[in-house]
Structure formats: C-alpha cells, structure tokens
Design a protein around this motif. Structure first.
Motif, short mmCIF file in Angstrom:
data_model
loop_
_atom_site.label_atom_id
_atom_site.label_comp_id
_atom_site.label_asym_id
_atom_site.label_seq_id
_atom_site.Cartn_x
_atom_site.Cartn_y
_atom_site.Cartn_z
N GLN A 51 89.20 92.33 -7.61
CA GLN A 51 88.50 91.87 -6.41
C GLN A 51 89.43 91.18 -5.41
OE1 GLN A 51 85.48 92.83 -5.78
NE2 GLN A 51 85.25 93.75 -7.80
N ALA A 52 90.71 91.58 -5.39
CA ALA A 52 91.65 91.06 -4.40
C ALA A 52 92.02 92.19 -3.45
CB ALA A 52 92.90 90.52 -5.09
N GLY A 53 91.69 92.00 -2.17
CA GLY A 53 92.00 93.02 -1.18
C GLY A 53 93.32 92.75 -0.49
N ASP A 54 93.31 92.78 0.83
CA ASP A 54 94.53 92.58 1.60
C ASP A 54 94.59 91.21 2.26
OD1 ASP A 54 95.89 95.12 1.23
OD2 ASP A 54 94.23 96.00 2.35
N PHE A 55 93.74 90.29 1.81
CA PHE A 55 93.78 88.91 2.27
C PHE A 55 94.67 88.13 1.30
CE2 PHE A 55 91.31 84.72 2.71
CZ PHE A 55 92.14 84.28 3.72
N ARG A 56 95.90 87.86 1.72
CA ARG A 56 96.86 87.22 0.81
C ARG A 56 97.92 86.47 1.62
NH1 ARG A 56 98.51 92.61 1.08
NH2 ARG A 56 97.18 93.29 -0.62
N LEU A 57 98.67 85.64 0.91
CA LEU A 57 99.79 84.91 1.51
C LEU A 57 101.07 85.34 0.80
CD1 LEU A 57 100.45 82.35 3.45
CD2 LEU A 57 100.72 81.15 1.27
N LEU A 58 102.11 85.66 1.56
CA LEU A 58 103.38 86.12 1.01
C LEU A 58 104.50 85.23 1.52
CD1 LEU A 58 103.03 89.98 1.60
CD2 LEU A 58 102.38 88.69 -0.44
N SER A 59 105.47 84.97 0.67
CA SER A 59 106.65 84.23 1.09
C SER A 59 107.60 85.16 1.83
CB SER A 59 107.35 83.62 -0.12
OG SER A 59 107.91 84.64 -0.94
N ARG A 60 108.55 84.59 2.53
CA ARG A 60 109.55 85.39 3.22
C ARG A 60 110.33 86.26 2.24
NH1 ARG A 60 110.24 88.25 7.13
NH2 ARG A 60 108.90 86.68 8.10
N THR A 61 110.61 85.73 1.04
CA THR A 61 111.31 86.50 0.01
C THR A 61 110.53 87.75 -0.36
OG1 THR A 61 112.28 84.47 -0.88
CG2 THR A 61 112.32 86.42 -2.30
N THR A 62 109.21 87.62 -0.48
CA THR A 62 108.37 88.76 -0.83
C THR A 62 108.35 89.80 0.28
OG1 THR A 62 106.96 87.25 -2.10
CG2 THR A 62 106.09 89.43 -1.65
N VAL A 63 108.23 89.34 1.51
CA VAL A 63 108.21 90.27 2.65
C VAL A 63 109.51 91.07 2.72
CG1 VAL A 63 108.08 90.45 5.16
CG2 VAL A 63 106.59 88.86 3.95
N GLU A 64 110.64 90.40 2.51
CA GLU A 64 111.93 91.10 2.55
C GLU A 64 112.06 92.09 1.40
OE1 GLU A 64 113.96 91.04 5.05
OE2 GLU A 64 112.63 89.62 6.05
N ALA A 65 111.49 91.72 0.24
CA ALA A 65 111.52 92.66 -0.89
C ALA A 65 110.69 93.90 -0.58
CB ALA A 65 110.99 91.97 -2.15
N LEU A 66 109.54 93.72 0.07
CA LEU A 66 108.72 94.86 0.46
C LEU A 66 109.43 95.73 1.49
CD1 LEU A 66 105.24 93.10 0.82
CD2 LEU A 66 105.97 94.61 -1.03
#
Length: 316
Positions: A145-160
């Motif tokens: 039940q987790a969609g696209d409402f989330r919080l990501l760190s800068r490290t996670t965004v760069e990994a993506l």
C-alpha cells in the motif's frame, strides 16, 4: 501533474504553509506532463506570489513515471518528496517524513496508506491484488500500500540517476536499491478536484511493466504451461495407442478439437509473454529518452542572473 488546473489553488493552499513552516530553504518542482488545459498558465500565475515554485514543462505527455523521474532528477534539495497534485496524499505528512528521515538517518521514507475507503471497491481490490502479486514476484522489501508518495535523500536520488533503465517503475526500483527506509502512515483522501488520470488501462499497463521489469516469472510460467501441454498430449497419445490396439478407435472430432484449442492457446500465451520481454529489449536498444523538458523556470532565472552578472562586470 496533467490537466490539473482545477486543483492547483487548493494544492498551494495546503502545501505552502507546510513548507514555509519548515523554516529552511526549499523549492517546489511542479512538473507539467504535457497538459492540454491551462495548468501551465495557472502555475506561472501562482509563481508570481510564490518564488519557491519552480515550473518544469515537458514537451509532451510522457506518462506518470516519466514525469516523476523528470521531477526527481531536476530537484536540487538535500531531500526530495514526491506527491501528486490531486491531494489524495496529504502534504502535511511531508514534515513527518522529513523528521523521521533525519531522526533515524534514513534515505527513504514511504507514505503507506492505512485507509483507502475513499477509493471504490474495485480500485481497492485491484490495488491489493497488485501489491500482493508484486511482493510475491519481487520480494517482501516492497512496502504494501505504498505508492509514489515518498521522501528520498539526495544519495538515493543520485543512485536512481545512475541506473541504466530508461523507464523505471519507481515504486519497485526504490525498494530494490535497498537503502535504509522507514514508513509514515496516512489516510488516503478523496481527490480534491478534477478527474482521475489513472484509469483501468493505465493501471494494467503499470502492472505489466512492473512484472516484466523485475521478474522472469512469466517466462517460467510459459515453460510450465508448455510442460503441462506436453504431459496432456502424452496422455492423449497413450490413450489413442491403447484404443488403437484394442480396435476401439472411432473417428471423432471432439478430442482433436479440444487438443488443438489447448495447444494453440498455450502457444499463443507463450508467444505473448515472450513478446513482452522482446519488446522491452527493443525499447532498451533504441535508448530513447522517456521525456523531454520544454522549459524550466530555474534555468531561465539562472540565465538571467548570469546576464546581470556579466553586465555588472562589464560596467566595472
């Protein structure tokens, strides 16, 4: 956002107080996914009184996941929260997500829906079936039940950003990278205004992309169906030989008709499943971008600042 002109004033009314209350620098990256209504004009108008609002317009409607990727990769913050414009996910939870991430040193904080009573029964049932199937195929690390409402760190965004996939399904890719994560529960609300942009066809497409992106199970299913078909045909062959030896063969079409239908269905299903994966390989080989940014107000401001700096230097 896509054709969300009706909901934008309501979004700003709820989102801005939350972010202003953080009392630290922020930006709001509003991604206009090729809207055909006045969404872009309304955003530009709202930006006059809200300088932190940044408008990124895509050249065409590229789809929800592509637009979400465009927003994530354009954002410049230490943390990046993603939320749809329809206000079904409460902006007030962003503060709690940020507190949880900082307190527990987490890279990902998921918004998990605890109550979906505002959705139709069919929507709740299909969503439950989707998450159960994905958790079976991909693993238990995918939050239910987790969609696209989330919080990501800068490290996670760069990994993506470093991943080679052109069209990632973020609700599966984000759990897959395995960074430390937590959850914040919330009650899903009704759409504040406008109409849904995620009909049944798009939900089926998302489910298909999710399965074929992360699992070879459908190909294994095709293999098992083929083995079952071989087994049934072998039994029919034995029965035919026995009947022939006992001189009890009677010309008939029923068994041949059923066998032909079964084998034809299995073959077509296997070809269809194989075609899904071949199609994904073909798309990957083409290596086409999933979105093109038509304009970004941040780049316009940066260019204007650079011109002013150069003019000031020339004047000196």
């Amino acid at each position: 956002m896509y054709n969300e002109e009706a909901v934008l004033p309501l979004l700003v009314e709820r989102l801005r107080p939350v972010l202003d209350g953080l009392r630290e620098p922020y930006e709001v990256v509003a991604v206009d996914d090729g809207s055909t209504d006045h969404t872009a004009a309304v955003l530009i108008g709202l930006r006059r009184n809200w300088p932190e609002l940044r408008v990124v317009r895509l050249r065409r409607n590229s789809g929800h996941q592509a637009a979400l990727s465009a927003g994530l990769f354009s954002a410049r913050g230490e943390y990046v929260a993603s939320i749809d414009a329809d206000l079904q996910d409460p902006p007030e939870k962003i503060t709690e997500m940020l507190d949880v991430a900082r307190k527990h040193q987490l890279d990902i904080v998921y918004g998990v829906r605890t109550d979906r009573s505002t959705d139709t029964f069919f929507k709740r049932w299909t969503a439950g079936a989707y998450y159960n199937l994905i958790r079976r195929l991909v693993g238990k690390n995918v939050p239910s039940q987790a969609g696209d409402f989330r919080l990501l760190s800068r490290t996670t965004v760069e990994a993506l950003r470093e991943l080679p996939e052109r069209a990632p399904v973020l609700r599966l890719i984000v759990p897959w990278i395995g960074f430390p994560s937590g959850q914040v529960a919330y009650v899903r609300e009704e759409r504040a205004a406008g109409s849904t942009k995620y009909p049944l066809g798009k939900m089926i497409k998302l489910a298909t992309e999710s399965i074929t992106s992360f699992s070879a199970a459908p190909l294994r299913l095709a293999t098992w169906l083929g083995l079952i078909g071989v087994g049934i045909c072998s039994l029919l062959l034995v029965m035919a030989l026995v009947a022939y030896l006992m001189d009890e063969t009677v010309p008939g079409w029923s068994s041949q008709f059923v066998a032909s239908l079964f084998l034809g269905a299995v073959q077509l299903l296997c070809l269809g499943l194989l075609g899904e994966y071949v199609g994904r390989i073909y798309t990957a080989v083409q290596d086409r971008p999933t979105f093109y940014i038509a304009s970004d107000t941040a780049e316009t401001e940066d260019a204007a600042d650079s011109t002013e700096t150069q003019a000031a230097g020339a004047g000196r």
